[in-house]
Structures are given as C-alpha cells and as structure tokens.
Design an enzyme around this catalytic site. Structure first.
Site, PDB file in Angstrom:
ATOM      1  N   HIS A 265       0.807  -1.216   0.000  1.00 46.35           N
ATOM      2  CA  HIS A 265       0.000   0.000   0.000  1.00 46.35           C
ATOM      3  C   HIS A 265       0.848   1.276   0.000  1.00 46.35           C
ATOM      4  CE1 HIS A 265      -4.283  -1.553   0.910  1.00 46.35           C
ATOM      5  NE2 HIS A 265      -3.657  -2.293   0.016  1.00 46.35           N
TER       6      HIS A 265
ATOM      7  N   SER B  10      -0.480  -0.986  -6.337  1.00 45.52           N
ATOM      8  CA  SER B  10      -0.297  -2.191  -7.147  1.00 45.52           C
ATOM      9  C   SER B  10       0.352  -1.882  -8.484  1.00 45.52           C
ATOM     10  CB  SER B  10      -1.654  -2.848  -7.415  1.00 45.52           C
ATOM     11  OG  SER B  10      -2.101  -3.498  -6.264  1.00 45.52           O
TER      12      SER B  10
ATOM     13  N   LYS C  75     -14.730  -7.803  -7.872  1.00 45.18           N
ATOM     14  CA  LYS C  75     -13.921  -8.672  -8.740  1.00 45.18           C
ATOM     15  C   LYS C  75     -13.263  -9.781  -7.924  1.00 45.18           C
ATOM     16  CE  LYS C  75     -10.776  -8.462 -12.616  1.00 45.18           C
ATOM     17  NZ  LYS C  75     -10.215  -7.613 -13.652  1.00 45.18           N
ATOM     18  N   ASP C  76     -12.708  -9.435  -6.752  1.00 33.64           N
ATOM     19  CA  ASP C  76     -12.129 -10.458  -5.866  1.00 33.64           C
ATOM     20  C   ASP C  76     -13.225 -11.412  -5.395  1.00 33.64           C
ATOM     21  OD1 ASP C  76      -9.533  -9.588  -6.028  1.00 33.64           O
ATOM     22  OD2 ASP C  76      -9.546  -8.485  -4.134  1.00 33.64           O
TER      23      ASP C  76
ATOM     24  N   GLU D 264       4.435 -34.322  -0.752  1.00 34.22           N
ATOM     25  CA  GLU D 264       3.203 -33.741  -1.268  1.00 34.22           C
ATOM     26  C   GLU D 264       3.551 -32.962  -2.540  1.00 34.22           C
ATOM     27  OE1 GLU D 264      -0.181 -33.727   0.700  1.00 34.22           O
ATOM     28  OE2 GLU D 264       1.028 -35.536   0.812  1.00 34.22           O
TER      29      GLU D 264
HETATM   30  C1  HEM Z   1       0.600 -16.248   2.475  1.00 34.32           C
HETATM   31  C2  HEM Z   1       1.180 -15.740   1.434  1.00 34.32           C
HETATM   32  C3  HEM Z   1       0.767 -14.490   0.688  1.00 34.32           C
HETATM   33  C4  HEM Z   1      -0.355 -13.725   0.819  1.00 34.32           C
HETATM   34  C5  HEM Z   1      -1.542 -13.956   1.729  1.00 34.32           C
HETATM   35  C6  HEM Z   1      -0.239 -12.625  -0.123  1.00 34.32           C
HETATM   36  C7  HEM Z   1      -1.180 -11.643  -0.309  1.00 34.32           C
HETATM   37  C8  HEM Z   1      -1.098 -10.636  -1.250  1.00 34.32           C
HETATM   38  C9  HEM Z   1      -2.161  -9.721  -1.574  1.00 34.32           C
HETATM   39  C10 HEM Z   1      -3.554  -9.727  -0.933  1.00 34.32           C
HETATM   40  C11 HEM Z   1      -1.704  -8.899  -2.540  1.00 34.32           C
HETATM   41  C12 HEM Z   1      -2.493  -7.823  -3.273  1.00 34.32           C
HETATM   42  C13 HEM Z   1      -3.334  -8.497  -4.375  1.00 34.32           C
HETATM   43  C14 HEM Z   1      -2.517  -9.148  -5.459  1.00 34.32           C
HETATM   44  O1  HEM Z   1      -1.646  -8.483  -6.043  1.00 34.32           O
HETATM   45  O2  HEM Z   1      -2.736 -10.345  -5.738  1.00 34.32           O
HETATM   46  C15 HEM Z   1      -0.334  -9.251  -2.815  1.00 34.32           C
HETATM   47  C16 HEM Z   1       0.499  -8.625  -3.714  1.00 34.32           C
HETATM   48  C17 HEM Z   1       1.783  -9.003  -4.006  1.00 34.32           C
HETATM   49  N1  HEM Z   1       2.434 -10.133  -3.545  1.00 34.32           N
HETATM   50 FE1  HEM Z   1       1.720 -11.416  -2.173  1.00 34.32          FE
HETATM   51  N2  HEM Z   1       0.958 -12.734  -0.789  1.00 34.32           N
HETATM   52  C18 HEM Z   1       1.599 -13.861  -0.331  1.00 34.32           C
HETATM   53  C19 HEM Z   1       2.812 -14.356  -0.760  1.00 34.32           C
HETATM   54  C20 HEM Z   1       3.588 -13.777  -1.733  1.00 34.32           C
HETATM   55  C21 HEM Z   1       4.795 -14.342  -2.274  1.00 34.32           C
HETATM   56  C22 HEM Z   1       5.343 -15.712  -1.900  1.00 34.32           C
HETATM   57  C23 HEM Z   1       5.295 -13.435  -3.165  1.00 34.32           C
HETATM   58  C24 HEM Z   1       6.534 -13.513  -4.012  1.00 34.32           C
HETATM   59  C25 HEM Z   1       7.548 -14.215  -3.798  1.00 34.32           C
HETATM   60  C26 HEM Z   1       4.405 -12.308  -3.188  1.00 34.32           C
HETATM   61  C27 HEM Z   1       4.595 -11.180  -3.951  1.00 34.32           C
HETATM   62  C28 HEM Z   1       3.671 -10.186  -4.118  1.00 34.32           C
HETATM   63  C29 HEM Z   1       3.854  -9.028  -4.965  1.00 34.32           C
HETATM   64  C30 HEM Z   1       5.122  -8.689  -5.771  1.00 34.32           C
HETATM   65  C31 HEM Z   1       2.673  -8.290  -4.895  1.00 34.32           C
HETATM   66  C32 HEM Z   1       2.386  -6.960  -5.605  1.00 34.32           C
HETATM   67  C33 HEM Z   1       1.769  -7.341  -6.917  1.00 34.32           C
HETATM   68  C34 HEM Z   1       1.452  -6.201  -7.818  1.00 34.32           C
HETATM   69  O3  HEM Z   1       1.128  -5.127  -7.362  1.00 34.32           O
HETATM   70  O4  HEM Z   1       1.549  -6.428  -9.013  1.00 34.32           O
HETATM   71  N3  HEM Z   1       3.377 -12.548  -2.326  1.00 34.32           N
HETATM   72  N4  HEM Z   1       0.006 -10.323  -2.013  1.00 34.32           N
END
Ligand code: HEM
Length: 395
Positions: free
Chosen positions: A211, A215, A239-240, A283
C-alpha cells in the site's frame, strides 16, 4: 465543553482511527483499473490461510502430540469427532489450495515484473511468507505420524545432517535428540502453530508495503492519473468476490468429492521406523524442490541446489537490471518465462517419480534452466533491453 461525538464509531475513531484507516486502505484506496484476474490470487491466499488457521484450531482441540497417540488421535478426528472429517478435509485441502494460489501469485509477479523497484519489499516480504508457509506445511505434515510423515521428515533431516559443521548440531538441537521421537513431535506441533500465526503478522506487513507503492498492473507502467485508477471498493471487492466464488467452488470440489485425491495412501499407515516405504514421495507442492534435492548424486549438493533455487528469488529484483517491468514489453521474457514455469512443472512431476532415467534427466535439465534464467538470462536480457532502448516501455 468538548463536543459530543455523533456516533459510537466517531467516538472510537477519534481515539483509535481504525475506521478511517480501514476506509483509506481498503475502500477508497486507488487501484489501477486494468488489473486482470491474476491479481485475485493474493486474496485467494489470504482466504485459504484464514480457513487453514480456523480449521487448525479445531483440529488442535482433539490432536495429541505424542508418538503413541498422534496417529490414533487423527483417526479419531476423521471417524468419531462430530464433523471432524470435514474440518480435517478443509485443513488438508486448504494447504494445496494455498500453495496453488501462491505459485500462481509468484508467477504473476514474475511475469509482470512486480518484484522490480519500487516494490522490492513487497517481493521480499512475500518470499518471507513463502518460507514460513513451507516451514508450517513441513512441520504440519509430521503431525499425523503416518509413514510418509516419518520418512519424509527423515529425508529432510538426513539432508540437513550433511551440512558441514552446523548440520548435525542444528538437527539434534531442533529435534531434541538424534532422531524423530516424542520431543521432536511435540516441538513440530508447537512450531506448526507458532509459524502459522506469525504468517498472519507477515501478511499485514506484506500488504502494508504494497500500500506504500500501490499495485503494479499488466502494462508495468506506473498509473498516476486519476482516470487510470478506481477505488478498491466496489470495483475490486466485487472482482475479488467473483474470483473467490470460483476458487471456493474448486476448494469445495476437492473437499467433498475428492478429499484423498492429493494425499498419499502411505500416510494412512502409522509411522514405523523399521519399515521404509518403497517410494518416499512428498506432497505435490514440495515435489519441485524434492526433485532438485535428488538431481545430483551428492546429498549436500542437492541441498545446496534446492535452497539456492529459492535464494535466487530473493536476489531477483537486483539480478534483473532492466528498466522495463512487464514481460508484455519484453519479447525474450515472453518466451523465457513460460519456459521457466514449464521447468517448475517438470520438476514437480519428476519429484513424484523415482529419480531414474527420463525423470532424473528432465529434472537436471529443468534445474539447469532455472539457474540459467536467474543468473544468466535475466542479467543478460536486461542489458540488451536497455541498450536496445525500448523507450522505457515498462515505465
Ligand atoms: C501467504 C502468502 C501471501 C499472501 C496472503 C499474499 C497476499 C497478497 C495480496 C492480498 C496482494 C495484493 C493483491 C494481489 O496483487 O494479488 C499481494 C500482492 C503481491 N504479492 Fe503477495 N501474498 C503472499 C505471498 C507472496 C509471495 C510468496 C510473493 C513472491 C515471492 C508475493 C509477492 C507479491 C507481490 C510482488 C505483490 C504486488 C503485486 C502487484 O502489485 O503487481 N506474495 N500479495
């Protein structure tokens, strides 16, 4: 005299501004208007994690972390506890749904260059989450004390033991002895829910860092003008929400129609340290890393390669020096990245087969490509893209 607040929420908000912060971050928050459905997977991960924590609490009410009773307590949950089978199916299916959502989430971030500046911290906290989820899943898998729980963990412990100097002391410190026994099982139980709850805190950090920057979007260009963004609510809540309905339908299909589709029959046999299963199979979500572990004859070499395959992800924002963000504007990456995803899938399939012949060689080729992509191709392509002067297509 101080003016009386108009409502309870106003009273609360002047003392602890959670309502206005929530409004700013989750209702009015400016989102790019061109996000595709791949941006749903973060929300999918959040929801599967919430269901995992909830179902896990109910499982813990009836689980006994001793090697004499662990297996039978899980059988009791499945057969005798009211709706216990459902809670367990939600928990076991949830792990697969979480990993599936995470792998797509990471692939999306790689494809659209969401790891690049200024979102490095979003990427790094995400990788922190991936490690925590992996540790939690590994510790959790030992708990039912089935054959695969025991022998799967033994493979990992043997690999850790091969690390010079620190491997053995670390393993026996963690296990409270030489091998897997009562102390180790108890510790895995504690570790399992401590890491599970800490994931919730790291998610908050992950979203907070997101934030700050806002995004990314499929074009990779920063959208700053007001007509290029829409408020999070109602546009992305709907959408979500729609995406979540489909995600939960697949999840429900797994729970109600194929609860054992992704589990291994061997884990319904109580752990026996004297009988090694014919094939020790992980797994599906650990299979790619297991394939890397076995791709070379040396155990230590396999461990270094497997941990290195995740370590390169931590360095990715700095390995990729290109000014162009999205693969949409990077012709070479449009081919090289799908090939990377294919390599990961090949590794996953190879990890579920014995390491001989075609499976051994395909995992060797796939892991070589994995390293080549991050250590060779990314820096090389990035240089060429800059010198070809793509006119900042990603910015
Ligand atoms: C329990 C694990 C995770 C949760 C709950 C989570 C949750 C989220 C959420 C809610 C967002 C905003 C919506 C979206 O862009 O899809 C987000 C964005 C993002 N996440 Fe995660 N995430 C997790 C793990 C990861 C992992 C493992 C990575 C990369 C190695 C990652 C990288 C990113 C990035 C780079 C964004 C920004 C995306 C953009 O703005 O294009 N996340 N995450």
């Amino acid at each position: 005299m101080a003016e009386r607040p108009k409502s309870v929420s106003a009273w609360l908000n002047t003392r602890l501004p959670i309502i206005s912060v929530f409004r700013r971050e989750y209702i009015e928050f400016a989102m790019p208007r061109n996000l595709n459905y791949l941006w749903n997977f973060g929300a999918f991960a959040v929801v599967s994690l919430m269901l995992l924590v909830l179902s896990g609490i109910f499982l813990a009410f009836n689980y006994t972390p001793t090697i004499a009773d662990a297996f039978s307590s899980v059988e009791t949950i499945d057969r005798q506890v009211a709706s216990g089978w459902l809670v367990r199916a939600i928990h076991m299916g949830g792990v697969s749904m979480l990993f599936a959502a995470l792998y797509v989430h990471i692939a999306r971030s790689l494809y659209y260059g969401s790891y690049k500046a200024p979102r490095e911290l979003v990427w790094l906290t995400g990788l922190g989450l991936l490690l925590l989820v992996m540790i939690t899943a590994f510790a959790g898998y030992v708990l039912p004390w089935g054959q695969m729980s025991y022998w799967g963990a033994t493979v990992v412990i043997n690999a850790v033991n091969t690390v010079p100097l620190i491997g053995k002391p670390f393993a026996s410190w963690l296990l409270g002895g030489e091998g897997l026994g009562n102390i180790a099982l108890h510790r895995f139980f504690v570790l399992h829910f401590v890491t599970a709850f800490s994931i919730i805190g790291v998610i908050a950090l992950h979203v907070a860092t997101l934030h700050v920057t806002g995004s990314n979007n499929p074009t990779g260009k920063e959208l700053t003008r007001s007509h290029q963004t829409v408020p999070f609510h109602p546009y992305y809540t709907t959408k979500d929400g729609l995406g979540l309905c489909l995600f939960l339908m697949v999840y429900a299909g797994l729970i109600f129609f194929a609860p054992d589709f992704l589990t291994l029959a061997d884990n319904y046999v109580q752990a026996n340290s004297l009988v090694t299963p014919a094939d020790i199979t992980p797994e599906w979500y650990f299979a790619p890393f297991y394939a890397i572990l076995r791709a070379v004859p040396s155990k230590l070499g396999g461990l270094v390669l497997a941990t290195g395959s995740i370590a390169v992800l931590f360095a990715t924002p700095w390995l990729d020096a290109s000014g162009v963000r999205s693969a949409r504007s990077r012709p070479l990456l449009r081919v090289a990245l799908p090939a990377l995803f294919l390599a990961f899938i090949v590794l996953g399939i190879a990890g579920l087969h014995s390491p001989n012949g075609v499976w051994l060689w395909s995992s060797r080729i796939a892991v070589t490509y994995w390293y080549f992509y991050f250590l060779g191709l990314l820096p090389f392509v990035a240089r060429r893209e800059n010198s070809d002067n793509l006119n900042g297509a990603g910015e």
